[in-house]
Design a protein around this motif. Structure first.
Motif, PDB file in Angstrom:
ATOM      1  N   ALA A 441       0.827  -1.214   0.000  1.00 35.65           N
ATOM      2  CA  ALA A 441       0.000   0.000   0.000  1.00 35.65           C
ATOM      3  C   ALA A 441       0.858   1.259   0.000  1.00 35.65           C
ATOM      4  O   ALA A 441       0.568   2.222  -0.736  1.00 35.65           O
ATOM      5  CB  ALA A 441      -0.930  -0.014   1.207  1.00 35.65           C
ATOM      6  N   ASN A 444       2.081   2.400  -3.212  1.00 37.68           N
ATOM      7  CA  ASN A 444       1.026   2.786  -4.152  1.00 37.68           C
ATOM      8  C   ASN A 444      -0.012   3.628  -3.410  1.00 37.68           C
ATOM      9  O   ASN A 444      -1.162   3.212  -3.219  1.00 37.68           O
ATOM     10  CB  ASN A 444       0.371   1.539  -4.758  1.00 37.68           C
ATOM     11  CG  ASN A 444       1.356   0.678  -5.530  1.00 37.68           C
ATOM     12  OD1 ASN A 444       1.621   0.940  -6.695  1.00 37.68           O
ATOM     13  ND2 ASN A 444       1.884  -0.354  -4.878  1.00 37.68           N
ATOM     14  N   PRO A 445       0.379   4.818  -2.971  1.00 36.87           N
ATOM     15  CA  PRO A 445      -0.489   5.594  -2.072  1.00 36.87           C
ATOM     16  C   PRO A 445      -1.812   6.027  -2.686  1.00 36.87           C
ATOM     17  O   PRO A 445      -2.756   6.329  -1.948  1.00 36.87           O
ATOM     18  CB  PRO A 445       0.383   6.815  -1.712  1.00 36.87           C
ATOM     19  CG  PRO A 445       1.388   6.920  -2.821  1.00 36.87           C
ATOM     20  CD  PRO A 445       1.655   5.503  -3.245  1.00 36.87           C
ATOM     21  N   ASP A 446      -1.907   6.061  -4.003  1.00 37.09           N
ATOM     22  CA  ASP A 446      -3.150   6.491  -4.651  1.00 37.09           C
ATOM     23  C   ASP A 446      -4.025   5.327  -5.087  1.00 37.09           C
ATOM     24  O   ASP A 446      -5.050   5.529  -5.746  1.00 37.09           O
ATOM     25  CB  ASP A 446      -2.826   7.367  -5.863  1.00 37.09           C
ATOM     26  CG  ASP A 446      -2.089   8.637  -5.478  1.00 37.09           C
ATOM     27  OD1 ASP A 446      -2.382   9.182  -4.401  1.00 37.09           O
ATOM     28  OD2 ASP A 446      -1.210   9.065  -6.256  1.00 37.09           O
ATOM     29  N   SER A 447      -3.647   4.129  -4.746  1.00 35.17           N
ATOM     30  CA  SER A 447      -4.359   2.935  -5.210  1.00 35.17           C
ATOM     31  C   SER A 447      -5.575   2.641  -4.331  1.00 35.17           C
ATOM     32  O   SER A 447      -5.658   3.096  -3.184  1.00 35.17           O
ATOM     33  CB  SER A 447      -3.426   1.729  -5.175  1.00 35.17           C
ATOM     34  OG  SER A 447      -3.142   1.373  -3.814  1.00 35.17           O
ATOM     35  N   PRO A 448      -6.541   1.872  -4.849  1.00 36.77           N
ATOM     36  CA  PRO A 448      -7.665   1.432  -4.004  1.00 36.77           C
ATOM     37  C   PRO A 448      -7.204   0.652  -2.782  1.00 36.77           C
ATOM     38  O   PRO A 448      -7.858   0.694  -1.740  1.00 36.77           O
ATOM     39  CB  PRO A 448      -8.489   0.550  -4.962  1.00 36.77           C
ATOM     40  CG  PRO A 448      -8.140   1.036  -6.324  1.00 36.77           C
ATOM     41  CD  PRO A 448      -6.697   1.450  -6.252  1.00 36.77           C
ATOM     42  N   ALA A 450      -4.493   1.196  -0.922  1.00 34.33           N
ATOM     43  CA  ALA A 450      -4.112   2.162   0.102  1.00 34.33           C
ATOM     44  C   ALA A 450      -5.339   2.874   0.671  1.00 34.33           C
ATOM     45  O   ALA A 450      -5.406   3.147   1.877  1.00 34.33           O
ATOM     46  CB  ALA A 450      -3.128   3.175  -0.475  1.00 34.33           C
ATOM     47  N   GLN A 451      -6.316   3.176  -0.169  1.00 37.80           N
ATOM     48  CA  GLN A 451      -7.517   3.867   0.282  1.00 37.80           C
ATOM     49  C   GLN A 451      -8.361   3.011   1.224  1.00 37.80           C
ATOM     50  O   GLN A 451      -9.071   3.528   2.081  1.00 37.80           O
ATOM     51  CB  GLN A 451      -8.350   4.294  -0.930  1.00 37.80           C
ATOM     52  CG  GLN A 451      -7.660   5.314  -1.823  1.00 37.80           C
ATOM     53  CD  GLN A 451      -8.324   5.443  -3.179  1.00 37.80           C
ATOM     54  OE1 GLN A 451      -9.447   4.960  -3.380  1.00 37.80           O
ATOM     55  NE2 GLN A 451      -7.637   6.084  -4.123  1.00 37.80           N
ATOM     56  N   HIS A 452      -8.279   1.689   1.049  1.00 37.73           N
ATOM     57  CA  HIS A 452      -9.122   0.783   1.849  1.00 37.73           C
ATOM     58  C   HIS A 452      -8.268  -0.251   2.577  1.00 37.73           C
ATOM     59  O   HIS A 452      -8.689  -1.395   2.761  1.00 37.73           O
ATOM     60  CB  HIS A 452     -10.123   0.068   0.939  1.00 37.73           C
ATOM     61  CG  HIS A 452     -10.975   0.973   0.105  1.00 37.73           C
ATOM     62  ND1 HIS A 452     -11.964   1.760   0.640  1.00 37.73           N
ATOM     63  CD2 HIS A 452     -10.980   1.219  -1.229  1.00 37.73           C
ATOM     64  CE1 HIS A 452     -12.555   2.460  -0.315  1.00 37.73           C
ATOM     65  NE2 HIS A 452     -11.975   2.152  -1.469  1.00 37.73           N
ATOM     66  N   HIS A 539     -16.543  -2.384  -1.423  1.00 35.76           N
ATOM     67  CA  HIS A 539     -15.998  -2.256  -0.075  1.00 35.76           C
ATOM     68  C   HIS A 539     -17.071  -1.992   0.963  1.00 35.76           C
ATOM     69  O   HIS A 539     -16.760  -1.806   2.147  1.00 35.76           O
ATOM     70  CB  HIS A 539     -14.955  -1.128  -0.036  1.00 35.76           C
ATOM     71  CG  HIS A 539     -15.483   0.210  -0.444  1.00 35.76           C
ATOM     72  ND1 HIS A 539     -16.016   1.104   0.448  1.00 35.76           N
ATOM     73  CD2 HIS A 539     -15.562   0.790  -1.667  1.00 35.76           C
ATOM     74  CE1 HIS A 539     -16.408   2.188  -0.202  1.00 35.76           C
ATOM     75  NE2 HIS A 539     -16.140   2.026  -1.482  1.00 35.76           N
TER      76      HIS A 539
END
Length: 906
Positions: A441, A444-448, A450-452, A539
């Motif tokens: 994560a 890849n801080p902008d990835s789904p 990292a977001q979840h 999610h």
């Protein structure tokens, strides 16, 4: 002698809990081991350099031991005060502060009496070790836990005549002769490792060797050691090892880090293989392969397992598990890597899809059943009584799917960034599943992902299989299609309530004629062009997604490539299934459509009230038959893919779809539909056999293997048809092929066709096969397994298996042989095992009890054959319960078996 648990210990084994993890009170920096090898009495001198862990309060040193005879303990060269508490050696009066302690322990053990095949044991005159998970404590007293990582030096001494080859981890430092006909070898491993990765081998062995040069110019020596006489069967293993090394360096930038890499094969091994640092020990099943003795499946398995164990060098060895609850950190990740390796080696998109389908079939049939049964546990378990019982499909296969979902959420380039960061952060450390997910994560801080991330990590902590329900609504005025998804997260019995998972759903839409629909995703900011495929990140418990510019009601193609390990529920009519089967650009969903169509027909028949009126066979719809015929005739499709599409869902998988299971009813329905396929497609089967049965010079590549697989399916179907018509030409051709084939795949396919369709020639073919291969242990395993897997007709298979147990070539002591006969009957032949008179269950109980006294790990795996007994209809359920009670009443059950039986009965 192996330790036999007392009655009290067996009844109430202590539970180890993840929440109780505490760092070790001591670190062991270096280990210097000297072995004087003797089958009856091996002497082990263990010199360790230790220091206290400054982050842990001062406490005694507690070293694990099992079945050891302690002779001497020295601290800093002086006699030391110690005591034995249970199976631990406890030293209380050790220097305090950060001063290093030199500890010397001298013990002996009896390898020739070690039938558990854990620790140091002897197999056919050769010494081997198996230390994962807790076998090192059977060699010497030690902090036998994965977070204690040390530098090892090992000296082996033995008779040169009896044990000319002396191997251990790392690099060979020195070797030479000693007095009295003995010799020695000294090995040093420069990389810190936990004790479970220690290995030694000593015996009369021969090696295939290959020198290679890495990209950085460094030369390495590769060696595959086997018993004399087996060397000619090691070429494929060597080539698989070279391919694995090249692949790992090419795709992940991970090079071989030792001067040499060794593989050793043994026929007595509880596991498939073991990734000991630089010295992998393998079951012969996953090393030995030749055209004459191994099938295409065997060749593929050798490649896969060699790759798996080599890939562990980085994902498991260089970075290992903090504790055994994190087992999937190394196993799930490495299974994902070996799956990707096998797909890359397969080449074509169709061949890659075949591998994916095979992996998903295993997951659905075995892991989904585990998730729904009494042995359900998270990918990262919370507690265990015996760690050997957690080497499960949940840890391995579901763990790999969790990694695959990460890959889907961040993409290939993002996953590569994440792996690089993972190694930069943690090389040389013992870490957790959370550490791995965090690295992927963070890269890849902008990835789904990292977001979840936090809800995604529920895949590690929650048991059970999510169910996703999908429905669609088409608005003809707006020309929009709205997909409504919900996830059902019912917890298994005894498990806490589940929260919503993060589920990547790859999807596409098709027109009624099969053409792909351009996807214009409607968002708050307008329309987004998604091409022809989109990944929805589900999610929440419920989500909707809408696509615009849809000129006509589409056919949804959901969960492409099986993008998440879930059960998908959607109401697709025959028209939609036919569209997907014939036209979907995703090969997995083409296969899935055919499976769902056939499954629907079979389940409807199985669920009918069981009366004489409903005993009439279920009928395959002509429309489905026509669609399958078109698949067989489609020239651009891979032959292996056609074989999979024409294979009906298994009896075990069908049982998983039912609340109450009548194994005999399932068997009857499936056999009926298979016979109908044989008859309805008779002309096509004949054509396919004629087109594919001659593949020329043998090659185990994906294309040639696929042709042989389809030819084998065709021959089986032709013999099955002949068994009902009395036609003799195809059984005759099968018998001739079983005699004259130039490779084991074609030979065994022919033998299977004769035996499984109960042909009169089967007995003679079996006798001839045994006569020809009676000196080939792995081929004999196939011979035993084949007879245990024959479709049951009148209760004749169990007596045949019982008779085979008296065969001179059968022994319970060899795990491969026991699995080939007993496990095949109990796990892979439901109708023969689940008998109305309960005889199959009593046979199971007999063998679990017998194996418990020989090899607890093998016994525990067999014990799981009745995991799903509560779903059985009567009278099966009562008979199964009686067999479980009989095993549970045994006074000397190992804790391995006790844990399985108690969970099954809970």
């Amino acid at each position: 002698m192996p330790n036999i648990p007392t009655t009290a210990d067996a009844i109430s084994p202590p539970e180890v809990r993840r929440q109780d993890y505490a760092p070790p009170a001591w670190w062991i920096d270096t280990v210097d081991l000297t072995f004087d090898l003797d089958p009856a009495k091996t002497r082990v001198l263990n010199k360790m350099r230790l220091r206290r862990n400054p982050d842990v309060p001062v406490q005694p040193l507690r070293l694990d031991g099992d079945s050891l005879n302690l002779a001497r303990v020295l601290v800093n060269g002086q006699g030391a005060s110690f005591k034995l508490e249970g199976q631990q050696l406890v030293l209380s009066q050790l220097p305090e502060g950060d001063e290093a302690v030199e500890l010397e322990i001298f013990t002996t053990c009896q390898p020739e009496k070690n039938t558990l095949l854990s620790g140091l044991f002897v197999s056919q005159g050769t010494f081997f070790t198996q230390c994962e998970a807790e076998g090192f404590r059977r060699i010497t007293y030690f902090l036998d836990r994965p977070d204690v990582m040390s530098i090892y030096s090992v000296t082996l001494r033995a008779s040169k005549a009896a044990y000319p080859v002396l191997l251990s981890n790392g690099n060979l430092v020195e070797q030479g002769d000693l007095d009295d006909g003995r010799h020695f070898a000294r090995w040093h491993d420069p990389f810190r490792k936990p004790s479970y990765l220690f290995a030694l081998v000593a015996g009369t062995l021969v090696a295939r060797e290959q020198a290679i040069r890495a990209r950085n110019g460094k030369e390495h020596l590769l060696q595959v050691y086997v018993r004399p006489g087996d060397l000619e069967k090691t070429e494929h293993a060597m080539q698989s090892l070279i391919a694995s090394i090249v692949w790992d360096e090419t795709r992940f930038g991970l090079p071989l880090d030792l001067d040499r890499f060794m593989i050793v094969a043994t026929s007595d091994f509880n596991m498939g293989a073991m990734e000991n640092k630089g010295l992998n020990i393998f079951n012969t099943k996953f090393v030995l392969a030749s055209q004459a003795t191994a099938t295409d499946v065997d060749f593929a398995n050798v490649e896969s397992v060699v790759g798996h164990e080599y890939f562990h060098n980085w994902t498991g060895n260089r970075i290992t598990c903090r504790d055994w609850f994190q087992l999937s950190l190394k196993e799930g990740l490495t299974v994902f890597r070996d799956q990707e390796f096998s797909m890359d080696m397969a080449g074509s998109a169709s061949a890659r899809a075949v591998k994916r389908i095979e992996d998903v079939r295993l997951l659905r049939t075995v892991q989904f059943a585990e998730d729904a049964g009494p042995q359900a546990h998270p990918v990262r378990p919370d507690a265990y009584q015996e760690i050997n019982n957690f080497y499960t499909v949940t840890i391995y296969e579901k763990g790999a799917e969790v990694v695959r979902m990460m890959h889907t959420l961040v993409g290939e380039a993002g996953f590569q960034r994440g792996m690089k960061l993972y190694f930069e952060r943690h090389d040389g450390q013992a870490v957790t599943c959370d550490d791995f997910a965090q690295a992927i994560a963070d890269a890849n801080p902008d990835s789904p992902l990292a977001q979840h991330l936090e809800p995604f990590k529920r895949w590690y902590s929650q048991a059970g299989t999510p169910h996703v329900h999908a429905s669609g609504h088409y608005d003809s005025e707006q020309q929009t299609y709205t997909l409504h998804l919900t996830q059902s997260l019912t917890a298994p019995p005894g498990q806490p309530d589940r929260q919503a998972a993060v589920i990547p759903v790859k999807l596409g839409l098709l027109q009624a004629d099969g053409q792909p629909v351009p996807l214009w995703l409607q968002t708050d900011d307008g329309e987004q062009d998604c091409g022809h495929e989109h990944t929805l990140v589900l999610h929440q418990s419920e989500q909707r997604i809408t696509f615009g510019r849809i000129p006509q009601p589409p056919v949804p193609s959901l969960l492409r490539s099986f993008s998440a390990p879930v059960v998908l529920h959607q109401s697709l009519d025959d028209d939609a299934l036919e569209t997907l089967l014939q036209h979907d650009s995703d090969p997995f969903n083409r296969w899935e459509a055919g499976q769902q169509w056939a499954q629907r027909v079979m389940l409807e028949a199985i669920r009918q009230p069981h009366t004489e009126a409903t005993d009439a066979p279920a009928r395959l719809p002509e429309r489905l038959v026509a669609a399958l015929r078109q698949i067989l005739r489609e020239p651009q499709l891979d032959a292996a893919f056609k074989d999979l599409v024409l294979t009906l869902p298994s009896e075990n998988y069908l049982a998983e779809q039912l609340d109450t299971v009548d194994p005999q009813r399932i068997h009857a329905v499936r056999q009926s539909l298979q016979q109908q396929l044989a008859q309805a497609l008779h002309d096509d089967w004949r054509t396919l056999w004629e087109q594919h049965h001659d593949t020329g010079a043998y090659r185990p590549d994906a294309h040639s293997s696929g042709r042989r697989a389809l030819a084998g399916k065709a021959l089986f179907m032709l013999c099955l048809h002949a068994s009902h018509t009395g036609e003799g030409i195809w059984p005759g051709k099968a018998y001739q092929q079983s005699k004259d084939a130039n490779n084991m795949t074609d030979r065994f396919n022919a033998l299977l066709a004769l035996v499984h369709t109960h042909q009169p020639l089967a007995e003679a073919a079996l006798a001839r096969f045994h006569q020809q291969f009676h000196n080939e242990a792995l081929v004999l395993d196939k011979w035993f397994s084949l007879q245990a897997s024959v479709p049951d007709r009148q209760g004749d298979i169990l007596p045949a298996v019982q008779q085979l147990m008296q065969h001179p070539d059968f022994t319970l002591k060899n795990p491969n042989r026991a699995r080939s006969l007993i496990f095949t009957l109990c796990n892979a032949n439901p109708a023969a095992f689940h008998r109305a008179d309960g005889a199959g269950y009593q046979f199971w109980a007999d063998q679990v009890i017998a194996l418990n006294g020989l090899n607890a790990q093998v016994a525990a795996r067999l014990a799981r054959s009745l995991d799903a007994w509560r779903k059985l209809a009567e009278p099966y359920r009562s008979h199964a319960n009686a067999a479980l009670q009989r095993v549970a009443s045994q006074k000397n059950l190992s804790k391995d078996v006790r844990e399985i039986i108690e969970k099954s009965r809970t």
